[in-house]
Design a protein around this motif. Structure first.
Motif: not given
Lengths: 449, 320
Positions: A39-42, A23-26, A46-47
């Motif tokens: 948690h992660t955010l792309n 999903i995300g990088n961080e 958007s995700a």
């Protein structure tokens, strides 16, 4: 903060990290005495995925102080877990103090080897929060990952976005074809009009929710949601490996969708971990096609909104809707069945198109206003999903909603909307004339008068 | 211009399981030529570069209720992406044959040529559309295709097809393609050029030579179709390479150089599960031809309704 894991817990933990990495990088980590949250955010915001673990999930879970927050690159954590899980006896993660710059990951392997990794914490962690109430969504479905994989196998593997169109199962027209009447859900490949689409497979798949889904709940007018397939597939794989069903909550185009694993009888109550994936959906509804003369417009970059959304196309005016709704199948049309159009209808269509072009300008204005309103209510950087319960409807949404009130005749299950519907044969053309081959061009609306 | 047909069960088996996976390996796109009698998949026939492959079927093998009409002698040709075609067929078949749908006559897999307006586009685009309806689901797959070829190009394609049908004077039958595949898989790392020699005695000789090493495989006493000859007894004790050189000198054999990559690609046709394969060299060493033969199921009679052959371009080995 310190926690350690072994056995099945470690397996689940590894699956969680794999999914988060897709999903995300961080990877943002927040630990309190009651739970550990990842948690992660792309990058396109958007995700958003969040996974929470209860202290009981771990063999050891201790925390010094009230709360610990840090973030690391998820790729680095994946590197730690590259060692086969079977050969790991246990994993220990330590953050010596809340301000420490490095997290220690130690793997104790079965063969006596110890692997220790120090992962540097990000200097400026971008920790976002998203609170969405699952019970606030009017519609939902539960599907087995295996069934979903089978359904997704119908689509081109490189598909970027998919549209789900949900209609009510119980509101069958009395004359509905018995064979087609139950297929109340459509999955459709979303073709980005701004890209070169010469090489994409267009797929429309209608399914019977009672057969394909464990549970399906949608009442009222048909709705459609378009969202990213990549993140969805990541979550499907995660749920498949955890052997749980997927619960998908949705509302309508433009509103976020939420996915969660369906554990046991009720979501996550008996489990010591829970996951949530929130995906932004496109503002553009696919239910009513745009006039082809209008050029699609990409969304202007609005950082506060921060979602992968396109400029919504103009929604048909209510006057036009009245015309369109005379044809009962303007929801999920099969293009090839729409070849019939008389000359007068075409002329009228053009007239309507002009009207719509005018109204489109007004609506875009409204939309911009609506967005400004959104950005005011959303904390900077938070995904659009967070506005779900915090704002009033923008003017556009009201404009969108109004016609729907009077529009009760929608049904995608009209016989002409289905395979084997009467075909309109056209006259033979000479193939030397490249513009006149095959079947006549399909108008965006089938208007029969 | 119209085309509409229903894919038969046998057609599904042939296309989905055997031919489309093989053809996809030979090249991403191919031309599909539809005539009143036959359905033909053609690789590289117009641009002339690379391996040519022609798979042809009598229409009854794949379809029933086959309707085609065009002002170009009822011929339609266009280019299609094979992986998309395969995905569409596979998806349609899965819907068509899903549990609970079996036996219903309405569950038929319809394929037709249409021109549709994609969402938010101004230009209608041509598609090969698959429509299927099952018990639990229904699906429409629109496979994008090129604009149908104009008359001149269709004629060119048909002329190239006629030309490609020419049989080499001598054909040797290779009993086991898997074996050749094994050899070639090992040999392909050595070099890029493969020497193929075929003699009228029924010998097939494959060899890769580099400055340092030379590796070859010889198949002897193969079944010969066409011009054949008795191997001279004095050659018996000579090495394979010498025997082939002598055969070529006696004009009993021919030898060509082909790209190892092309040769390995042609072996992908094994995915179509042919019953046997023949290798031959066209007159004057113009190309290496591989013809795959299919039997009528349960017999040893050639199934003339299915044809598959490849033509590999020959390389100039240079003057050294």
């Amino acid at each position: 903060m310190e926690f350690s894991l072994s056995g099945n817990g470690l397996k689940t933990f590894s699956r969680c990290i794999t999914c988060l990495a897709r999903i995300g990088n961080e990877l943002a980590v927040e630990a309190s005495s009651s739970q550990l949250e990842f948690h992660t955010l792309n990058s396109s915001r958007s995700a958003y995925q969040s996974i929470t673990f209860k202290p009981g999930f771990f063999d050891v879970y201790t925390i010094f102080g009230a709360q610990v927050k840090f973030s690391v690159l998820v790729k680095a954590v994946c590197a730690v877990l590259r060692t086969p899980i079977q050969s790991i006896d246990h994993l220990r993660v330590q953050l010596p103090d809340p301000d420490a710059s490095k997290v220690q990951w130690t793997l104790e392997c079965n063969n006596g080897m110890r692997k220790a990794y120090s992962i540097t914490c990000n200097v400026e962690p971008d920790i976002q929060h998203l609170a969405l109430d699952r019970n606030g969504f009017p519609s939902s479905l539960i599907v087995r990952p295996r069934d979903l994989n089978r359904l997704l196998a119908n689509f081109q593997s490189s598909l970027q976005e998919i549209t789900i169109i949900a209609t009510e199962t119980t509101s069958l027209p009395s004359d509905a074809d018995s064979e087609t009447g139950e297929k109340a859900v459509e999955l459709r490949s979303y073709i980005d009009p701004t890209k070169d689409n010469d090489s994409s497979l267009h797929t429309q798949l209608w399914i019977d929710p009672t057969e394909e889904f464990v549970h399906y709940n949608h009442v009222g007018d048909p709705v459609d949601i378009t969202f990213g397939v990549k993140e969805w597939k990541a979550f499907v794989s995660f749920c498949e490996s955890c052997e749980v069903d997927i619960h998908l909550y949705f509302e309508k185009a433009g509103e976020p969708i939420l996915m969660a694993p369906k554990v046991g009888l009720s979501d996550a109550s008996g489990s010591n971990f829970d996951a949530t994936l929130v995906l932004a959906t496109m503002l553009t509804s696919q239910l009513r096609e745009e006039n082809p003369s209008e050029q699609p417009q990409q969304a202007a970059s609005i950082p506060a909104q921060a979602v992968r959304q396109k400029e919504p196309q103009a929604q048909p005016e209510s006057s036009h809707r009245a015309t369109a709704s005379e044809h009962p199948s303007d929801q999920t049309k099969i293009w090839s069945d729409l070849s019939a159009r008389s000359g007068s209808a075409a002329a009228e269509n053009r007239q309507t198109a002009e009207d719509r072009n005018l109204s489109a300008t007004d609506l875009r204005q409204s939309q911009r206003l609506g967005r400004i309103q959104i950005s005011e209510n959303v904390p900077a950087g938070a995904p659009a999903a967070s506005r779900h319960h915090t704002r009033e409807k923008g003017p556009l949404e009201e404009a969108q909603d109004t016609p729907q009130v009077n529009d009760n005749t929608f049904s995608q299950r009209h016989p002409s909307n289905w395979v084997d519907a009467t075909e309109v044969d056209d006259d033979d053309d000479d193939n030397d004339d490249e513009d006149e081959m095959c079947i006549q061009s399909t108008p965006p609306y089938c208007e029969e008068h | 211009m119209k085309f509409k047909a229903f894919l038969t069960e046998n057609g599904v088996m042939l296309l989905e399981r055997r031919f489309l996976p093989a053809l996809d390996k030979l090249g991403k796109t191919c031309h599909l030529l539809l005539t009143k009698e036959r359905v033909i998949f053609l690789h590289n026939l117009l641009n002339g570069d690379g391996i040519q492959c022609i798979a042809q079927f009598q229409k009854e093998v794949l379809f029933d209720d086959y309707r085609i009409s065009s002002q170009n002698e009822d011929c339609i040709a266009f280019a299609v992406d094979l992986s998309l075609l395969q995905r569409a067929v596979r998806s349609s078949v899965s819907i068509c044959s899903e549990f609970g749908a079996g036996g219903s006559p309405s569950n038929r897999l319809q394929i037709k040529l249409v021109k549709k307006l994609p969402p938010k586009c101004t230009q209608p685009m041509p598609y090969l559309t698959f429509e299927t309806k099952g018990y639990k689901a229904a699906v429409i797959q629109d496979v994008p295709i090129s604009k149908p070829l104009p008359r001149a190009q269709v004629l060119e394609l048909r002329a190239a097809l006629e030309l490609a049908q020419e049989l080499p004077p001598t054909l040797v039958q290779v009993p086991d393609l898997n074996q050749i595949q094994n050899y070639v898989d090992r040999m392909r790392h050595l070099g890029e050029m493969l020497n193929v020699s075929i003699s009228k005695y029924g010998d097939l000789h494959l060899q890769i030579s580099t400055a340092l090493v030379s590796l070859g495989a010889e198949f002897r006493k193969l079944l010969v179709i066409g011009e054949k000859a008795q191997a001279p007894p004095e050659d018996e004790n000579l090495s394979a390479e010498t025997r082939h050189q002598r055969a070529i000198m006696r004009q009993d054999g021919q030898s060509v150089h082909v790209s190892v990559k092309h040769f390995a690609k042609s072996l992908q046709c094994n995915l179509t599960k042919p019953d046997c394969a023949f290798y031959g060299i066209a007159p004057e060493g113009a190309s290496l031809t591989v013809i795959f033969q299919f039997f009528v199921p349960g017999t040893h009679q050639t199934d003339k309704s299915i044809g598959l052959h490849c033509r590999l371009p020959v390389l100039d080995p240079g003057t050294n």
